[in-house]
Write a protein that holds these residues in place. Structure first.
Motif, short mmCIF file in Angstrom:
data_model
loop_
_atom_site.label_atom_id
_atom_site.label_comp_id
_atom_site.label_asym_id
_atom_site.label_seq_id
_atom_site.Cartn_x
_atom_site.Cartn_y
_atom_site.Cartn_z
N VAL A 133 -10.43 1.93 -0.40
CA VAL A 133 -8.81 1.40 -1.02
C VAL A 133 -9.13 1.77 -2.16
O VAL A 133 -9.85 1.42 -3.18
CB VAL A 133 -8.74 -0.08 -1.07
CG1 VAL A 133 -7.91 -0.77 -2.26
CG2 VAL A 133 -8.85 -0.56 0.59
N VAL A 166 -5.21 -0.39 5.67
CA VAL A 166 -5.59 -1.15 4.93
C VAL A 166 -6.71 -1.73 5.64
O VAL A 166 -8.09 -2.04 4.39
CB VAL A 166 -4.58 -2.09 4.10
CG1 VAL A 166 -5.26 -2.78 2.92
CG2 VAL A 166 -3.53 -1.97 3.34
N ALA A 213 0.98 -1.38 0.14
CA ALA A 213 -0.07 -0.19 0.19
C ALA A 213 0.71 0.94 0.06
O ALA A 213 1.51 1.13 0.67
CB ALA A 213 -0.99 0.26 1.34
N GLN A 263 -3.66 3.38 -0.99
CA GLN A 263 -3.91 3.06 -2.61
C GLN A 263 -3.32 1.81 -2.57
O GLN A 263 -2.37 1.62 -2.22
CB GLN A 263 -2.73 3.90 -3.70
CG GLN A 263 -2.87 3.34 -5.06
CD GLN A 263 -2.17 4.11 -5.55
OE1 GLN A 263 -1.38 5.24 -4.98
NE2 GLN A 263 -1.69 4.17 -7.00
N ILE A 264 -3.76 0.45 -2.95
CA ILE A 264 -3.26 -1.02 -3.07
C ILE A 264 -2.51 -1.08 -4.01
O ILE A 264 -2.76 -0.63 -5.29
CB ILE A 264 -4.61 -2.20 -3.09
CG1 ILE A 264 -5.15 -1.88 -2.00
CG2 ILE A 264 -3.67 -3.13 -2.56
CD1 ILE A 264 -4.34 -2.17 -0.21
#
Length: 384
Positions: free
Chosen positions: A335, A328, A105, A259-260
């Protein structure tokens, strides 16, 4: 370990070339033309789609559901299917073109001691505080304000955390309110002397480790490097490790996000035997004990839920990883994943150019935003 324990006599050979993803992409495209292909290759979702359209990536759905070599219902229940589904391309008929291996992430490393010195308590939640911290830090001796990189991922974070979307309805758009606001923030920070552009790749986090900036975006997989650099500084110069934490970037309204990144292993079409052998290796990587070992070695998130539930000792010893994992997993934090389109890699370069244009090149933000939009859609049309 797979080579030594699999019952089929399969041998996986590692070809480690130390290349960037860009170099690997060029070599893979050349291999598709020459026909001298590997069985497995690392890449992003956009790479997988590009290879697939050139018959260079295999749909994993039949293997996933295979009665002999696939997953049982119980085995599937132990996997994070939300992450795995990021590799499914509905516009291509629901094909699954990659298997997640590097899951991380993009979050913000924040020096709480430096923020306290500047009169701020905790990581900034608003862009007003973010700008104020950056400008105040730039006034400190030997501190350069906020490190603005030309990384597209960082720019995407700032857009998504304002509720923006860069690709929708088959088109790229950098002229939306959120995208323009992010570009304007870059321009304002740079022109006001509140930010700088690091000279080297990962220079933002290297400077963070050296106490030269108050905040820096990093991947969760970069946490061990920050810790290592801080420990080296302490050992060599006696510089105490600061009180720091992991947080999201600032956000507007209810747009707090993380952000993944999902980097995959892609199976290349071959003989049926080779395809099954490749698949069995991927299955081996998802076993709980292997996922635990992988996470402990790399700080990448496991996709095996049993592994994720059995990392208590690791998390206790690595509170920054634990903090990132909690972010997360927080249902109140959205996400974000980058657009799954074939033009994404080309548009990443356009984003980097746009960031340079509004900062070091001093160009007008609206002119650059429109130019980025035009170039991105032209690239998308060409690749389509």
């Amino acid at each position: 370990a797979f080579n030594e324990t699999n019952e089929y006599g399969i041998t996986v050979e590692l070809a480690e070339n130390g290349m960037s993803y860009n170099d690997l992409r060029e070599q893979m495209n050349a291999a598709i033309i020459s026909g001298e292909l590997p069985n497995l290759v690392a890449g992003y979702q956009s790479d997988a789609l590009s290879y697939y359209l050139d018959d260079g990536a295999l749909d994993l759905t039949p293997l996933l559901n295979d009665a002999t070599f696939g997953y049982s219902e119980d085995e599937l229940a132990s996997l994070n299917m939300g992450i795995i589904q990021l590799n499914v391309f509905e516009e291509e008929g629901g094909v699954m073109l990659g298997w997640p291996n590097h899951v991380s992430a993009s979050l913000q490393a924040v020096n709480l001691d430096m923020l306290a010195e500047l009169g701020f308590a905790g990581a900034p939640e608003t862009y007003e505080d973010f700008m104020a911290i950056s400008c105040a830090a730039a006034e400190l001796e030997n501190v350069g304000g906020y490190p603005l990189t030309t990384s597209p991922n960082e720019f995407e974070n700032f857009v998504a955390a304002r509720g923006g979307v860069l690709f929708a309805d088959g088109k790229w758009d950098f002229t939306s309110e959120a995208a323009v606001a992010a570009l304007q923030m870059y321009a304002d920070l740079y022109s006001q002397g509140c930010a700088y552009i690091p000279e080297d790749q990962y220079g933002n986090t290297a400077d963070f480790s050296d106490l030269l900036n108050p905040m820096a975006q990093t991947s969760t997989a970069g946490i061990p490097y920050i810790l290592g650099d801080m420990q080296t500084n302490k050992d060599e110069s006696g510089v105490e490790i600061p009180n720091w934490t992991i947080a999201t970037v600032p956000w507007t309204d209810d747009n707090r996000m993380a952000q993944i990144y999902v980097q995959d292993i892609i199976v290349v079409p071959a003989t049926p035997e080779e395809e099954v052998a490749s698949w069995l290796f991927l299955k081996f990587l998802t076993l709980a004990e292997n996922q635990i070992a992988w996470t402990q070695a790399t700080s990448y998130f496991p996709i095996n839920l049993d592994a994720a539930a059995n990392l208590a000792d690791f998390e206790a010893a690595n509170p920054y990883f634990a903090a990132a994992k909690a972010i997360v997993a927080d249902p109140n934090i959205k996400v974000y994943g980058s657009p799954q389109v074939i033009s994404y890699n080309a548009v990443r370069g356009i984003m980097s150019e746009g960031i340079a244009d509004v900062t070091s090149n001093g160009r007008d933000v609206m002119d650059v935003a429109q130019e980025m939009t035009d170039k991105a859609n032209e690239a998308h049309a060409d690749l389509q």
